[in-house]
Design a protein around this motif. Structure first.
Motif, PDB file in Angstrom:
ATOM      1  N   GLU A  70     -23.357   3.520 -32.357  1.00 24.33           N
ATOM      2  CA  GLU A  70     -23.663   4.925 -32.098  1.00 24.33           C
ATOM      3  C   GLU A  70     -24.749   5.484 -33.011  1.00 24.33           C
ATOM      4  OE1 GLU A  70     -20.504   7.607 -31.309  1.00 24.33           O
ATOM      5  OE2 GLU A  70     -19.191   6.053 -30.491  1.00 24.33           O
ATOM      6  N   ARG A  75     -23.029  13.178 -20.503  1.00 25.12           N
ATOM      7  CA  ARG A  75     -22.909  11.860 -19.882  1.00 25.12           C
ATOM      8  C   ARG A  75     -23.833  10.849 -20.556  1.00 25.12           C
ATOM      9  NH1 ARG A  75     -18.454  12.270 -16.474  1.00 25.12           N
ATOM     10  NH2 ARG A  75     -18.580  14.175 -15.272  1.00 25.12           N
ATOM     11  N   GLU A  76     -23.633   9.593 -20.207  1.00 25.81           N
ATOM     12  CA  GLU A  76     -24.538   8.550 -20.660  1.00 25.81           C
ATOM     13  C   GLU A  76     -25.839   8.638 -19.870  1.00 25.81           C
ATOM     14  OE1 GLU A  76     -23.878   4.005 -21.827  1.00 25.81           O
ATOM     15  OE2 GLU A  76     -23.855   4.298 -19.662  1.00 25.81           O
ATOM     16  N   HIS A  77     -26.954   8.598 -20.581  1.00 33.48           N
ATOM     17  CA  HIS A  77     -28.277   8.609 -19.961  1.00 33.48           C
ATOM     18  C   HIS A  77     -28.990   7.304 -20.295  1.00 33.48           C
ATOM     19  CE1 HIS A  77     -28.994  13.100 -19.057  1.00 33.48           C
ATOM     20  NE2 HIS A  77     -27.706  12.955 -19.343  1.00 33.48           N
ATOM     21  N   TYR A 136     -28.285   6.583 -24.256  1.00 29.02           N
ATOM     22  CA  TYR A 136     -27.744   7.549 -25.208  1.00 29.02           C
ATOM     23  C   TYR A 136     -26.759   8.445 -24.469  1.00 29.02           C
ATOM     24  CZ  TYR A 136     -30.644  11.309 -23.217  1.00 29.02           C
ATOM     25  OH  TYR A 136     -31.203  12.236 -22.375  1.00 29.02           O
ATOM     26  N   THR A 137     -25.898   9.107 -25.214  1.00 27.60           N
ATOM     27  CA  THR A 137     -24.955  10.058 -24.639  1.00 27.60           C
ATOM     28  C   THR A 137     -25.442  11.467 -24.943  1.00 27.60           C
ATOM     29  OG1 THR A 137     -23.102   8.528 -24.902  1.00 27.60           O
ATOM     30  CG2 THR A 137     -22.571  10.858 -24.580  1.00 27.60           C
ATOM     31  N   TYR A 152     -23.039  17.971 -24.469  1.00 28.88           N
ATOM     32  CA  TYR A 152     -22.649  18.794 -23.325  1.00 28.88           C
ATOM     33  C   TYR A 152     -22.902  20.261 -23.633  1.00 28.88           C
ATOM     34  CZ  TYR A 152     -19.919  20.975 -19.641  1.00 28.88           C
ATOM     35  OH  TYR A 152     -19.535  21.741 -18.576  1.00 28.88           O
TER      36      TYR A 152
END
Length: 438
Positions: free
Chosen positions: A257, A301-303, A323-324, A327
């Motif tokens: 991460e 979300r995951e991109h 990457y995440t 939100y």
């Protein structure tokens, strides 16, 4: 023959100020046997085109709709920064954001490293010897001019043996002084390494390298705190686990991460190999450039970022990195959909499948969106997709792009004020062979 769909759909929709084309995820069981029809978030990432340049993405920092991607480009046996934004392309979840992107290359810089070593009692003997040898070999590779490091060891407590310095004899002495006694406070030590880099690291390439063999038993800091601090300051953490009795799940999570690396080593020889690989990766990162863009949807979300360098070193190349996104409820909202009752039958040769809105939208606005529809091509052949009379989004233009034998892209082209729940789209398929719909 009619059957009830069991598919439950969850996706994130963004306001048009965030992005016009939005993708969403769908979860749940298929309406047809063995997943004949389903929708998924399409993550098509073109494979790298063989050419002289080689582009490598090393990290992503995202906040709101702003995204920074670090990368470097190899040309032959060396690195190059001889390119401009005109030679770049960037897509975020297949949305081309090149026009909104900027490029920054600052030339070749130095390394600022926090060398963090486990000095607990379990490292006594071969482990302690491996730590000292790995530390000395890493210091050997520093240039002694602009490269700098700090040496930190930990047992039950954390000790900064040598603060950040470019003076290699001081670093050698600090490594040679690593003891082996007491407990394990690895998370506190990693956090201390980050703080030392944030406060005193002067180079743009900053990293934490950790060697441990045990399970944390004395820290007040947590892996989540480490990840958050590292990501905010764009510092990768490389974790080397000696043996198989440590916190491998958490160490791997921190590395993943923060865009660092995780190495599990059986003995001291493998530790030395890991440190050599880490150094090579870090040295390559000193050639990094940063491409920044706006327009990514903060949907939690995951991109996937598809990054390309064009007409450089006589060719093109592409790479991708995930990457995440954070939100942001002010520009994203959850929308729940499912397939409804299927009309028609396999015997008749065609079936129609409605896509319904299952829950009211909080804002009352169904935003323009992008849908990728996949289905089992051994049973079905796509025929059409329409917004029927009486649909909640009646009057909205629907663009349909078919990829034969793979999938269909559906794009609603404008926002629509809607009330309650009900039908959105109607999908029609030809049935290639008879299947059980009970």
């Amino acid at each position: 023959m009619i059957m009830k769909s069991k598919l439950f759909v969850t996706f994130t929709r963004c306001r048009t100020s965030c992005s016009k084309l939005q993708q969403f995820r769908v979860t749940g069981a298929s309406a047809f046997r063995a997943g004949i029809l389903h929708m998924v978030l399409l993550l098509l990432v073109p494979a790298g085109i063989y050419a002289q340049p080689q582009i490598h993405a090393t990290g992503v920092h995202a906040w709101g709709s702003q995204v920074d991607v670090r990368f470097h480009v190899r040309c032959g046996n060396g690195f190059t920064q001889q390119f401009t934004m005109q030679n770049m392309m960037v897509e975020d979840n297949q949305q081309d954001l090149t026009a909104n992107a900027t490029l920054q290359c600052n030339g070749v810089g130095g390394i600022s490293a926090a060398l963090v070593f486990d000095a607990s009692g379990s490292m006594s003997g071969p482990g302690n010897a491996a730590a000292k040898e790995a530390g000395r070999i890493f210091i050997d590779s520093l240039d002694g001019v602009i490269d700098e490091a700090t040496v930190i060891w930990f047992s039950t407590v954390v000790n900064i043996q040598q603060q950040m310095t470019t003076i290699k004899p001081l670093l050698y002495g600090a490594v040679d002084a690593i003891p082996a006694l007491g407990g394990t406070a690895v998370w506190d030590a990693v956090y201390a390494g980050l703080i030392e880099l944030i406060n005193n690291g002067v180079n743009s390439t900053r990293v934490v390298i950790v060697l441990t063999d045990g399970v944390d038993a004395a820290s007040t800091r947590t892996p989540d705190e480490i990840i958050n601090l590292a990501r905010r300051n764009r510092i990768p953490v490389f974790n080397v686990l000696l043996g198989d009795h440590g916190d491998d799940v958490e160490l791997r999570q921190i590395a993943d991460e923060t865009y660092g690396g995780f190495y599990q080593c059986d003995d001291g020889a493998e530790v030395l190999v890991a440190y050599d690989e880490i150094y090579e990766e870090i040295r390559a990162a000193t050639h990094d450039c940063v491409i920044s863009y706006t327009g990514a949807c903060p949907d939690g979300r995951e991109h996937w970022v598809n990054l390309g360098v064009l007409q450089t070193c006589g060719g093109d190349d592409t790479t991708y990195i995930a990457y995440t996104a954070l939100y942001d409820s002010s520009v994203a909202q959850e929308v729940h959909m499912s397939f409804g009752d299927i009309s028609g039958s396999a015997d008749a040769g065609t079936v129609k499948v409605p896509l319904n809105l299952d829950a009211p939208i909080g804002t009352g606005i169904f935003r323009s969106c992008f849908i990728n529809l996949r289905y089992d091509t051994s049973y079905l052949s796509f025929r059409s997709a329409v917004i029927p009379t009486g649909s909640l989004i009646e009057g909205v233009t629907l663009n349909v792009t078919e990829f034969p034998s793979t999938s269909v892209n559906l794009e609603t082209m404008s926002d629509k004020l809607v009330s309650g729940t009900g039908n959105l789209l109607e999908l029609e398929f030809d049935v290639k062979s008879v299947f059980d719909t009970t």
